[in-house]
Design a protein around this motif. Structure first.
Motif, PDB file in Angstrom:
ATOM      1  N   TRP A   1       3.725   0.022  -2.868  1.00 26.93           N
ATOM      2  CA  TRP A   1       3.804   1.147  -1.930  1.00 26.93           C
ATOM      3  C   TRP A   1       4.175   0.663  -0.524  1.00 26.93           C
ATOM      4  O   TRP A   1       5.020   1.251   0.145  1.00 26.93           O
ATOM      5  CB  TRP A   1       2.471   1.878  -1.918  1.00 26.93           C
ATOM      6  CG  TRP A   1       2.361   3.002  -0.931  1.00 26.93           C
ATOM      7  CD1 TRP A   1       1.859   2.931   0.339  1.00 26.93           C
ATOM      8  CD2 TRP A   1       2.759   4.368  -1.124  1.00 26.93           C
ATOM      9  NE1 TRP A   1       1.905   4.157   0.955  1.00 26.93           N
ATOM     10  CE2 TRP A   1       2.458   5.065   0.069  1.00 26.93           C
ATOM     11  CE3 TRP A   1       3.324   5.066  -2.185  1.00 26.93           C
ATOM     12  CZ2 TRP A   1       2.704   6.420   0.224  1.00 26.93           C
ATOM     13  CZ3 TRP A   1       3.568   6.421  -2.037  1.00 26.93           C
ATOM     14  CH2 TRP A   1       3.269   7.086  -0.847  1.00 26.93           C
ATOM     15  N   HIS A   2       3.538  -0.409  -0.088  1.00 28.98           N
ATOM     16  CA  HIS A   2       3.800  -0.922   1.260  1.00 28.98           C
ATOM     17  C   HIS A   2       5.244  -1.415   1.403  1.00 28.98           C
ATOM     18  O   HIS A   2       5.811  -1.351   2.506  1.00 28.98           O
ATOM     19  CB  HIS A   2       2.805  -2.019   1.615  1.00 28.98           C
ATOM     20  CG  HIS A   2       1.443  -1.499   1.924  1.00 28.98           C
ATOM     21  ND1 HIS A   2       1.173  -0.753   3.044  1.00 28.98           N
ATOM     22  CD2 HIS A   2       0.263  -1.592   1.239  1.00 28.98           C
ATOM     23  CE1 HIS A   2      -0.109  -0.417   3.056  1.00 28.98           C
ATOM     24  NE2 HIS A   2      -0.687  -0.910   1.970  1.00 28.98           N
TER      25      HIS A   2
ATOM     26  N   PRO B   1       0.053  -1.305  -7.472  1.00 29.90           N
ATOM     27  CA  PRO B   1       0.743  -0.167  -6.850  1.00 29.90           C
ATOM     28  C   PRO B   1       0.609  -0.118  -5.327  1.00 29.90           C
ATOM     29  O   PRO B   1       1.565   0.237  -4.642  1.00 29.90           O
ATOM     30  CB  PRO B   1       0.081   1.048  -7.509  1.00 29.90           C
ATOM     31  CG  PRO B   1      -0.319   0.549  -8.854  1.00 29.90           C
ATOM     32  CD  PRO B   1      -0.758  -0.871  -8.628  1.00 29.90           C
ATOM     33  N   ASP B   2      -0.568  -0.478  -4.779  1.00 28.76           N
ATOM     34  CA  ASP B   2      -0.708  -0.403  -3.328  1.00 28.76           C
ATOM     35  C   ASP B   2       0.203  -1.403  -2.625  1.00 28.76           C
ATOM     36  O   ASP B   2       0.733  -1.130  -1.539  1.00 28.76           O
ATOM     37  CB  ASP B   2      -2.167  -0.597  -2.908  1.00 28.76           C
ATOM     38  CG  ASP B   2      -2.743  -1.927  -3.363  1.00 28.76           C
ATOM     39  OD1 ASP B   2      -2.186  -2.537  -4.294  1.00 28.76           O
ATOM     40  OD2 ASP B   2      -3.750  -2.361  -2.777  1.00 28.76           O
ATOM     41  N   THR B   3       0.433  -2.570  -3.246  1.00 28.26           N
ATOM     42  CA  THR B   3       1.360  -3.550  -2.675  1.00 28.26           C
ATOM     43  C   THR B   3       2.788  -3.026  -2.727  1.00 28.26           C
ATOM     44  O   THR B   3       3.530  -3.101  -1.732  1.00 28.26           O
ATOM     45  CB  THR B   3       1.271  -4.886  -3.433  1.00 28.26           C
ATOM     46  OG1 THR B   3      -0.050  -5.422  -3.283  1.00 28.26           O
ATOM     47  CG2 THR B   3       2.290  -5.887  -2.899  1.00 28.26           C
TER      48      THR B   3
ATOM     49  N   THR C   1       2.899  -2.965 -11.855  1.00 26.10           N
ATOM     50  CA  THR C   1       3.213  -1.571 -11.537  1.00 26.10           C
ATOM     51  C   THR C   1       4.467  -1.142 -12.282  1.00 26.10           C
ATOM     52  O   THR C   1       5.477  -1.863 -12.295  1.00 26.10           O
ATOM     53  CB  THR C   1       3.455  -1.399 -10.025  1.00 26.10           C
ATOM     54  OG1 THR C   1       2.280  -1.754  -9.314  1.00 26.10           O
ATOM     55  CG2 THR C   1       3.839   0.035  -9.692  1.00 26.10           C
TER      56      THR C   1
ATOM     57  N   GLU D   1      -0.339   8.213  -1.246  1.00 22.14           N
ATOM     58  CA  GLU D   1      -0.523   6.759  -1.391  1.00 22.14           C
ATOM     59  C   GLU D   1      -1.505   6.460  -2.506  1.00 22.14           C
ATOM     60  O   GLU D   1      -2.563   7.098  -2.590  1.00 22.14           O
ATOM     61  CB  GLU D   1      -1.050   6.190  -0.071  1.00 22.14           C
ATOM     62  CG  GLU D   1      -1.206   4.688  -0.089  1.00 22.14           C
ATOM     63  CD  GLU D   1      -1.665   4.135   1.260  1.00 22.14           C
ATOM     64  OE1 GLU D   1      -1.885   2.921   1.340  1.00 22.14           O
ATOM     65  OE2 GLU D   1      -1.811   4.919   2.223  1.00 22.14           O
ATOM     66  N   PRO D   2      -1.236   5.485  -3.389  1.00 18.46           N
ATOM     67  CA  PRO D   2      -0.017   4.684  -3.476  1.00 18.46           C
ATOM     68  C   PRO D   2       0.801   5.022  -4.716  1.00 18.46           C
ATOM     69  O   PRO D   2       1.280   4.121  -5.406  1.00 18.46           O
ATOM     70  CB  PRO D   2      -0.612   3.275  -3.610  1.00 18.46           C
ATOM     71  CG  PRO D   2      -1.818   3.496  -4.516  1.00 18.46           C
ATOM     72  CD  PRO D   2      -2.320   4.893  -4.210  1.00 18.46           C
ATOM     73  N   GLU D   3       0.949   6.306  -5.002  1.00 21.28           N
ATOM     74  CA  GLU D   3       1.512   6.635  -6.305  1.00 21.28           C
ATOM     75  C   GLU D   3       2.700   7.584  -6.292  1.00 21.28           C
ATOM     76  O   GLU D   3       3.468   7.620  -7.264  1.00 21.28           O
ATOM     77  CB  GLU D   3       0.419   7.240  -7.195  1.00 21.28           C
ATOM     78  CG  GLU D   3      -0.207   8.505  -6.606  1.00 21.28           C
ATOM     79  CD  GLU D   3      -1.428   8.959  -7.375  1.00 21.28           C
ATOM     80  OE1 GLU D   3      -1.644  10.181  -7.469  1.00 21.28           O
ATOM     81  OE2 GLU D   3      -2.161   8.086  -7.880  1.00 21.28           O
TER      82      GLU D   3
END
Length: 270
Positions: A135-136, A131-133, A225, A191-193
């Motif tokens: 998100w970016h 998810p953090d990837t 994700t 972040e990141p959801e």
């Protein structure tokens, strides 16, 4: 190849080619079978000869013409390649057909302002990244630009600032140089959801054609994700028909772009 195609583009020359495919023939025979005068027939044969399609055999006082198969085989291969390319990209033609049908259908409904207000769409995808990837890819302009428009468009400005009140902007040019701009505000950025923002599509005069209210959720999953994007339409103008008609296909395409972009990036990483 262009010379061959041009030579075969004339109806009379095509008939001559059909006759020569059966057997070699003289100018007189060809003129009689086609109903042309001999000087006309000779000119057509000269054009075919320049393209390499026929060969002339002087036989005493007679000149007999024979058809060459090699140039036609080359043309066949080129045409076969075109057919394969068309078939390989038939889904893009199908998208256009569905878009045209959607415009016709929506045009019947667009008889007043706010005719599509409350229309809702949901898009779901599974992406091969954490998810953090993902998100970016939504909040970093360079990454956002890599996927956030159909492939035929050129992005000139795009950003989603991940803070309440932050700008949300998408501006791009189509292949004919026409500019399209959408702008709005971010309402939620966790972040990141979770990302909530709106975008108003503007016409050439800067008036709102419609506003899209977006609610993006990213959830961790074994495959990477799970993405869910909910979209609700408000502020619909009568002139918004082509935009509303293209939402389903457009967002499906760009989310597929996102998946492909992330997948390719993973493959090239050491």
């Amino acid at each position: 190849m262009e010379q061959i195609a041009a030579a075969l583009g004339d109806t009379a020359r095509w008939r001559i080619v059909e006759l020569l495919a059966e057997r070699p023939r003289s100018v007189g025979e060809l003129a009689e079978s086609t109903g042309l005068r001999q000087p006309q027939t000779t000119k057509h044969l000269q054009s075919l000869a320049r393209a390499g399609l026929v060969t002339v055999f002087p036989l005493g006082q007679r000149r007999v013409y024979a058809l060459e198969s090699a140039p036609l085989r080359s043309l066949e291969q080129r045409l076969h390649g075109l057919i394969e390319t068309i078939d390989a990209h038939s889904d893009e033609r199908d998208v256009l057909a569905r878009y045209r049908a959607a415009i016709e259908s929506e045009s019947e409904l667009a008889n007043r302002e706010r005719w599509a207000d409350g229309r809702a769409f949901t898009f779901e995808r599974t992406l091969p990244a954490a998810p953090d990837t993902v998100w970016h890819y939504w909040i970093e302009p360079e990454l956002l630009e890599s996927w956030w428009a159909p492939t035929t468009m050129t992005i000139t400005d795009c950003r989603i600032e991940p803070r309440p009140g932050g700008d949300a902007v998408l501006e791009y040019l189509d292949a004919d140089g026409r500019r399209y701009r959408s702008q709005g505000r971010v309402h939620t950025a966790l972040e990141p959801e979770h990302l909530v923002f709106d975008l108003s599509v503007l016409d050439a005069a800067g008036a709102v054609s419609f506003t899209g209210n977006y609610d993006l959720t990213l959830t961790a999953a074994p495959e990477g994700t799970r993405l869910r994007l909910d979209l609700t339409i408000t502020d619909t103008a009568v002139e918004a028909v082509p935009y509303i008609a293209g939402i389903e296909a457009g967002w499906s395409q760009v989310l597929d772009n996102l998946i492909n972009t992330i997948t390719i990036e993973k493959e090239v990483q050491p």
